[in-house]
Design an enzyme around this catalytic site. Structure first.
Site, PDB file in Angstrom:
ATOM      1  CG  ASP A 194      43.724  42.476  46.080  1.00  0.00           C
ATOM      2  OD1 ASP A 194      42.959  42.670  47.185  1.00  0.00           O
ATOM      3  OD2 ASP A 194      43.645  41.861  45.130  1.00  0.00           O
ATOM      4  CD  GLU A 429      36.614  40.776  39.802  1.00  0.00           C
ATOM      5  OE1 GLU A 429      36.682  40.318  38.378  1.00  0.00           O
ATOM      6  OE2 GLU A 429      37.488  40.780  40.687  1.00  0.00           O
TER       7      GLU A 429
HETATM    8  C1  9WN Z   1      43.927  38.263  45.408  1.00  0.00           C
HETATM    9  C2  9WN Z   1      38.544  36.986  45.143  1.00  0.00           C
HETATM   10  C3  9WN Z   1      39.673  38.182  45.605  1.00  0.00           C
HETATM   11  C4  9WN Z   1      38.874  39.040  46.453  1.00  0.00           C
HETATM   12  C5  9WN Z   1      39.723  40.626  46.347  1.00  0.00           C
HETATM   13  C6  9WN Z   1      40.121  40.933  45.152  1.00  0.00           C
HETATM   14  C7  9WN Z   1      40.983  39.658  44.354  1.00  0.00           C
HETATM   15  C8  9WN Z   1      42.846  38.497  44.483  1.00  0.00           C
HETATM   16  C9  9WN Z   1      43.523  38.730  43.083  1.00  0.00           C
HETATM   17  O1  9WN Z   1      39.933  38.671  44.370  1.00  0.00           O
HETATM   18  O2  9WN Z   1      42.061  39.481  44.940  1.00  0.00           O
HETATM   19  O3  9WN Z   1      43.459  38.022  46.655  1.00  0.00           O
HETATM   20  O4  9WN Z   1      43.802  37.681  42.446  1.00  0.00           O
HETATM   21  O5  9WN Z   1      43.371  39.894  42.676  1.00  0.00           O
HETATM   22  O6  9WN Z   1      40.882  41.964  45.192  1.00  0.00           O
HETATM   23  O7  9WN Z   1      38.975  41.302  47.189  1.00  0.00           O
HETATM   24  O8  9WN Z   1      38.803  38.573  47.606  1.00  0.00           O
HETATM   25  O9  9WN Z   1      37.282  37.365  44.720  1.00  0.00           O
END
Ligand code: 9WN
Length: 457
Positions: A194, A429
């Protein structure tokens, strides 16, 4: 940081050594940790990425999780994928979040009230987001079957196959905004990385103000250090892009005429091509014709090389369709086309040079983990989300690519380094790219799942 979520301080040398000893006790202990993490995050028919930060179901997380579950709980691996695909929209899109209706309002931001998915055409009976994530699911389904090749797995694979085909058809037919054979992402969240510096240039053009965030309550900064997360300005832009897409009815027609974020991402498109390779193998297993999948896979690889390979830097770069220019930041995204078995030697060799460079440091004996961003860049941020830290999923993809292109020694170095990260800090994570300190959620599902896969290999 919430209680227990603080960074785990373990020197990188110590934990790499732990992993190098590789004794059976280490492996048994690590497997136990991974299984316990996945069990604790299991939620009736899916696995949450993290109980605190991400309490719903996420699309590409479920794919990585299924690969790990196949080693220990194959029945759950198939339930994981089946529950995700039950939320597939009529147009074939697999939403990036499937919301658990049993959770309280505000358990995650932005929640269903922001997405309003049920107002759109052809949506399932549950609340979802309207975005997608990298289509790593066909590869995950194939690997899940290969790791637990029993009749129940084959039946599950057969059932999933049409949905996987529809997912690809959606991307090919609705998301080829430039008409060049590549998929365009319409939000940085669709990349899965992101907050990557790769999105700074296209994001700078998105009109929004940080002050907008005063009207909202961010959920992430209640569970993780704000200095490790995207800024309020980033979030304001994320929301502005969601609102633009949502108010367009999540329709993909006419995106080229003003949608604020339109980018061709190398990782997303590498996953898109790898999915066709995987579908060809699945087709052969379930009695369908692999030929069309192989032909599509070839076309995706050709388009990637033509449109996203930068001969000046010897790596792949995202293309911003609003300016028709390649972005300049050198991130781990650029290395991921290695997962394509038919990537021409010239590009594969160049990517290996890039991976081995001081920017990424892949080696037979890695001194430090693989970062998500060029570690020599002046603006690298070793603590902030996708702007430097090390993640297991990107390392796992690059390792697959190194194996596919005949570099078992580098792949082994990367594997040891990733196992070393978890041995030293737990199923975090993400990890500090110099010290290996664990960051973000301390019990993160894809870290656990991919660790199981690496240990088994
Ligand atoms: C938005 C769930 C997700 C991953 C993504 C990571 C993060 C979310 C956030 O978490 O994104 O989708 O709230 O930041 O960037 O890769 O799928 O683990």
């Amino acid at each position: 940081m919430s209680a227990g979520a603080g960074p785990t301080r373990v020197g990188v040398t110590a934990h790499l050594d732990t992993a190098r000893t590789g004794g059976p006790a280490d492996v048994v202990g690590l497997r136990r940790l991974a299984v316990d993490t996945l069990d604790a995050n299991w939620e009736h028919d899916h696995t949450v990425p993290s109980r605190t930060l991400y309490p719903h179901q996420w699309s590409w997380d479920s794919a990585f999780i299924a690969i790990g579950l196949a080693h220990v709980r194959p029945e759950r691996a198939w339930r994981e994928l089946a529950s995700l695909f039950r939320a597939q929209w009529a147009d074939g899109r697999v939403p990036h979040i499937v919301f658990n209706p049993a959770l309280r309002v505000g358990a995650y931001f932005p929640g269903p009230e922001m997405w309003r998915s049920t107002n759109a055409q052809g949506t399932p009976g549950v609340d979802t987001s309207g975005l997608v994530q990298p289509p790593v699911h066909a590869l995950a389904a194939l690997l899940a079957y290969q790791r637990a090749p029993d009749p129940a797995g084959l039946a599950a694979l057969r059932q999933l196959y049409p949905a996987l085909v529809a997912q690809q058809r959606y991307l090919a037919d609705r998301r080829d905004v430039a008409g060049d054979g590549l998929v365009c992402i319409v939000h940085p969240w669709e990349s899965g990385l992101d907050n990557s510096p790769a999105w700074d240039e296209p994001m700078a053009a998105v009109g929004a103000e940080a002050a907008v965030m005063r009207a909202y309550r961010r959920h992430d900064t209640a569970h993780a250090d704000a200095a490790h997360r995207p800024t309020d300005l980033d979030y304001a832009r994320y929301l502005a892009i969601v609102a633009a897409y949502r108010d367009h009815g999540y329709a993909d027609r006419g995106l080229a005429d003003g949608h604020p974020f339109l980018v061709e991402c190398p990782l997303f498109n590498a996953a898109f091509g790898a999915a066709e390779h995987a579908l060809a193998e699945i087709a052969a297993l379930v009695g369908d014709d692999p030929g069309p999948h192989r032909a599509r896979a070839t076309r995706v690889t050709e388009a990637l090389v033509r449109r996203l390979y930068d001969p000046d830097t010897g790596t792949f770069q995202p293309r911003d369709l609003r300016t028709d220019r390649l972005v300049s930041a050198r991130t781990v995204l650029g290395l991921t086309p290695l997962i394509l078995p038919d990537l021409p030697t010239r590009q594969a060799d160049a990517l290996v040079v890039e991976a081995r460079s001081a920017r990424f440091g892949v080696a037979r004996h890695m001194e430090r983990p693989l970062p998500t961003y060029d570690r020599t860049a002046p603006d690298v941020e070793p603590l902030r989300y996708w702007r430097g830290p090390s993640w297991l999923n990107t390392g796992w993809l690059v390792r697959r690519g190194l194996l596919a292109h005949g570099h078992p020694d580098l792949a082994a170095g990367l594997r040891r380094s990733m196992i070393g990260l978890v041995a030293g800090a737990g199923c975090h994570e993400y990890f500090h790219p110099d010290t290996g300190v664990g960051l973000g959620s301390p019990a993160f599902s894809w870290t656990a799942a991919l660790l199981l896969d690496l240990l088994a290999d």
